[in-house]
Write a protein that holds these residues in place. Structure first.
Motif, PDB file in Angstrom:
ATOM      1  N   GLY A 145       0.825  -1.199   0.000  1.00 41.61           N
ATOM      2  CA  GLY A 145       0.000   0.000   0.000  1.00 41.61           C
ATOM      3  C   GLY A 145       0.862   1.252   0.000  1.00 41.61           C
ATOM      4  N   LEU A 146       1.978   1.199   0.726  1.00 42.09           N
ATOM      5  CA  LEU A 146       2.915   2.323   0.742  1.00 42.09           C
ATOM      6  C   LEU A 146       3.560   2.504  -0.629  1.00 42.09           C
ATOM      7  CD1 LEU A 146       4.463   4.503   2.288  1.00 42.09           C
ATOM      8  CD2 LEU A 146       6.111   2.735   2.990  1.00 42.09           C
ATOM      9  N   ILE A 147       3.918   1.390  -1.257  1.00 39.10           N
ATOM     10  CA  ILE A 147       4.508   1.463  -2.600  1.00 39.10           C
ATOM     11  C   ILE A 147       3.498   2.031  -3.587  1.00 39.10           C
ATOM     12  CG2 ILE A 147       5.438   0.097  -4.516  1.00 39.10           C
ATOM     13  CD1 ILE A 147       6.504  -1.872  -2.419  1.00 39.10           C
ATOM     14  N   ALA A 148       2.236   1.600  -3.460  1.00 33.47           N
ATOM     15  CA  ALA A 148       1.192   2.113  -4.350  1.00 33.47           C
ATOM     16  C   ALA A 148       0.964   3.606  -4.120  1.00 33.47           C
ATOM     17  CB  ALA A 148      -0.107   1.346  -4.123  1.00 33.47           C
ATOM     18  N   ALA A 149       1.052   4.026  -2.847  1.00 37.81           N
ATOM     19  CA  ALA A 149       0.874   5.448  -2.539  1.00 37.81           C
ATOM     20  C   ALA A 149       1.969   6.280  -3.182  1.00 37.81           C
ATOM     21  CB  ALA A 149       0.870   5.650  -1.028  1.00 37.81           C
ATOM     22  N   LEU A 150       3.182   5.743  -3.231  1.00 37.51           N
ATOM     23  CA  LEU A 150       4.286   6.466  -3.872  1.00 37.51           C
ATOM     24  C   LEU A 150       4.059   6.583  -5.374  1.00 37.51           C
ATOM     25  CD1 LEU A 150       7.332   4.889  -1.984  1.00 37.51           C
ATOM     26  CD2 LEU A 150       6.310   7.147  -1.624  1.00 37.51           C
TER      27      LEU A 150
END
Length: 272
Positions: free
Chosen positions: A217-222
């Protein structure tokens, strides 16, 4: 339970190549499609979202969510049924397993309806008296206890109904009421062990799911609000669903085999 786990892992390993294909088609692709067709799906599913904002988003997207959800559920039911059939003692071809999975989809919906009715009834029976007591006494802690009791009953109900799909697929029973009844009879002698078994597995799944969705989810947010972000989230949840689906199907087949014992066909073949 250790024997069931070992047997399930053996079944998954022996059928892995075919299971990956079935799970990819019926579990991964619908999940990926849901994220691409409904770009704001992650925001709608966010447990930390503002309840008022979430309610407004759900109202706006209710139609697409229901449509995609029903189609995805049909695919998932067919996929789980096919994987259970593939790992059963009949050793069908992939084509026959797919036919068996599709055949039990309506019956699986029937089992789901029975579960929902039982859940709603139990929630009413538990919550209404507690609500009256809380309103009269002001003991708000009772509401929390009632929620825990309802959750425990849900886990118990899921454990007792966990053999319904193997019964539908492996025993050829397409009547959902008979399948649920048969599941209750099979799980009855070991109901508490089975409840603990599925409860521990569910807790482990939640830990893994939260860890993976947090990282990706953090990678997708980036990646920002883009198709790439939706692909990352869709693939993460889809691949997780594939893995869990194969393991749960293997566990269901292994548990059914241990609880039901050898089939009449297997006993007959022993003496032929």
């Amino acid at each position: 339970m250790n024997k069931i786990w070992s047997r399930a892992m053996e079944l998954v390993r022996d059928n892995f190549q075919f299971l990956v294909v079935i799970a990819g088609i019926f579990l991964l692709l619908p999940t990926l499609a849901a994220y691409l067709l409904i770009p704001d799906l992650q925001a709608v599913m966010d447990p930390a979202a503002d309840p008022e904002v979430l309610a407004a988003q759900l109202q706006d997207k209710l139609g697409p969510l229901l449509g995609v959800g029903i189609v995805a559920m049909i695919f998932q039911f067919a996929g789980y049924g096919a994987m259970v059939a593939l790992m059963g003692n009949a050793r069908p071809t992939v084509g026959d397993a797919l036919k068996a999975g599709l055949k039990v989809v309506p019956s699986t919906f029937g089992v789901l309806v029975i579960f929902i009715l039982a859940y709603v009834l139990s929630a009413i029976v538990i919550s209404v008296p507690v609500g009256i007591i809380v309103s009269l006494s002001g003991l708000a802690s009772l509401a929390f206890i009632a929620a825990i009791v309802v959750l425990a009953f849900v886990v118990f109900l899921l454990a007792r109904m966990s053999m319904s799909l193997p019964v539908l697929v492996l025993e050829g029973t397409l009547n959902p009421i008979k399948a649920v009844s048969r599941s209750f009879r099979l799980t009855g002698p070991k109901k508490w062990s089975i409840m603990l078994f599925w409860g521990v597995l569910f807790a482990a799944y939640m830990v893994v799911a939260l860890l993976l969705t947090s990282i990706f989810g953090l990678i997708a947010a980036l990646a920002g609000d883009s198709v790439v972000a939706m692909l990352i989230l869709g693939l993460t949840n889809g691949l997780l669903g594939m893995g869990i689906g194969m393991i749960v199907s293997g566990l269901a087949v292994a548990m059914h085999g241990q609880l039901a014992g050898p089939s009449e066909a297997e006993l007959t073949s022993t003496f032929e």
